[in-house]
Design a protein around this motif. Structure first.
Motif: not given
Ligand code: DC
Length: 455
Positions: A125-153
């Protein structure tokens, strides 16, 4: 409950592309929660409502129906039956989604839908608050980031392919604005869960990110899957678990003489103190083996019980204590650990605690178990759980039944009688394997003996 993978991160980090590909690979259902917020934005905008107008958006929610449907593995979102999956990908809807997602009423509206789908499926499940609020008991939690410029690109290229006329500067400004909104909103702001693995994809190719994240999921979800499978088996009451790797305990292990000296010194001090306070009697002390690796199975009346059982035993005991006790005062936790307590999650058939029991018995220490699992307030002995029989059957250790007796509450000068019964040997009962019949026989024998000692 299936295996739940939470993938959070800012807009444009590549979550949806990555989650889709991983879902395909692992045969999971991919849930794009951003699409749900987008659908609400789409719905209100098409009704002529400003997505920033909280009162109007909230008022529109009761008449809105948002559903997720899956065709050929792809997620489709239906708003009041209309498939809006393609229409919600415009910059206008993106900005609207960012606004409506800051409203607690909107988040509450979507909460159950998200949890419900996670309960029934193996999902990523992808989102913003899945690991913190929606599924705090999730088996695996990934926080995926990238610089704003790279994301805009990346987003700019994507939009251009679709023929969208937005410029790179506009896309970057949009991403910065949405980051700001997502991070600074009061409710469920974008935040990495403490137990999430952070992956920065700025200088990684798509394939590299997928491989990296799939590796993390395989590793963690593999373990979770084994655990869940075991839990499921336990629920079905199949022959308990595979104990082929656990061997009967080798008796006669010598404990550290310094530990024994201090333990016995402390024992005499505590006996002296308790005898000043209570009218304390021990009966059947001759039934306590001189060596270690024994199990004491007792009825449970008070917090003093582990101490009462330790006092007449020359070998230090260890005991399972409910895990809630390990979340209390630090000094208390230190103290109970010093006296051999280790945590058990009650009602879950805690394998960690069972394995720890084997370890303790193998080290030559005794193990105290309260098979009822909880204290009895009226003095009656409740139904015993199978854990004690299971450990005794696998470890082939004698079980010494104990009856703790006192009337009413523990008060000054109250008479306490602690009775130790004759050791019950799994071998003599011909219990050599942890089969269901054998465990039942052992459990019943233990519980009957405890009941006899409580009078
Ligand atoms: O991931 P996306 O860009 O499709 O998300 C659209 C908007 O919804 C985005 O501004 C953040 C918001 N959102 C959220 O607040 N919580 C989620 N779990 C998913 C998305």
């Amino acid at each position: 409950m299936g295996i739940n993978v939470a993938l959070d991160g800012p807009s444009g980090a590549g979550k949806s592309t990555i989650a889709k590909r991983i879902a395909e690979k692992l045969k999971f259902v991919y849930v794009d929660t951003g699409a749900l917020y987008r659908s609400i934005a789409y719905s209100v905008i098409s009704q002529g409502i400003d997505p920033a107008d909280k009162d109007k958006v909230t008022a529109a929610l009761p008449d809105m129906s948002i559903e997720l449907a899956y065709r050929g593995g792809a997620q489709h979102v239906l708003v009041s039956g209309e498939d809006v999956s393609d229409k919600i990908r415009t910059p206008e809807i993106s900005m609207g989604a960012s606004k409506v997602s800051a409203m607690p009423e909107v988040r509450a509206f979507l909460f159950d839908l998200q949890r419900d789908i996670a309960r029934k499926n193996d999902i990523i499940m992808d989102g913003r608050d899945i690991g913190t609020v929606v599924l705090p008991e999730a088996d695996v939690k990934i926080f995926l980031t990238a610089s704003a410029e790279e994301r805009a690109n990346r987003r700019y290229k994507e939009l251009r392919e679709k023929g969208d006329p937005s410029t790179y500067e506009e896309v970057l400004a949009d991403i910065n604005q949405r980051d700001y909104n997502d991070i600074h909103r009061d409710i469920s702001p974008l935040r990495k869960a403490d137990d999430a693995v952070e992956v920065d994809s700025t200088s990684m190719t798509l394939d590299e990110v997928i491989e990296h994240i799939a590796g993390i999921i395989n590793d963690r979800a593999g373990k979770a899957k084994t655990q869940k499978k075991t839990d499921g088996e336990r629920k079905e009451r199949k022959p308990l678990l595979d104990f082929s790797e656990v061997e009967p305990v080798k008796r006669g292990r010598k404990l550290n003489p310094v530990l024994l000296f201090f333990y016995n010194l402390l024992r005499f001090i505590v006996i002296g103190m308790l005898k000043l306070w209570f009218n304390l009697k021990f009966e059947g002390k001759e039934n306590i083996p001189k060596d270690g690796s024994n199990i004491f199975a007792s009825n449970h009346r008070s917090y003093l019980d582990p101490v009462l059982i330790c006092l007449p035993t020359r070998i230090p005991n260890t005991f399972m204590a409910k895990e809630e006790l390990f979340r209390t005062n630090k000094f208390f936790v230190w103290l109970i650990k010093l006296f051999g307590a280790f945590p058990v999650s009650r009602g879950k058939g805690d394998m960690g605690a069972i394995n720890m029991s084997f370890e303790k018995l193998n080290s030559g220490r005794n193990l105290v178990i309260f098979p009822e699992g909880t204290r009895s307030h009226d003095g009656k002995v409740g139904r015993g759980k199978t854990g004690v029989a299971l450990i005794a059957a696998v470890a082939q250790c004698p079980v010494i039944p104990v009856g703790i007796n006192f009337e009413g509450k523990l008060r000054f000068r109250r008479k306490i009688v602690v009775r130790f019964g004759k050791p019950i040997s799994p071998e003599q009962l011909k219990v050599t394997t942890p089969g269901p019949k054998e465990l039942k026989l052992l459990r019943t024998t233990i519980m009957d003996s405890i009941i006899e000692l409580v009078h």
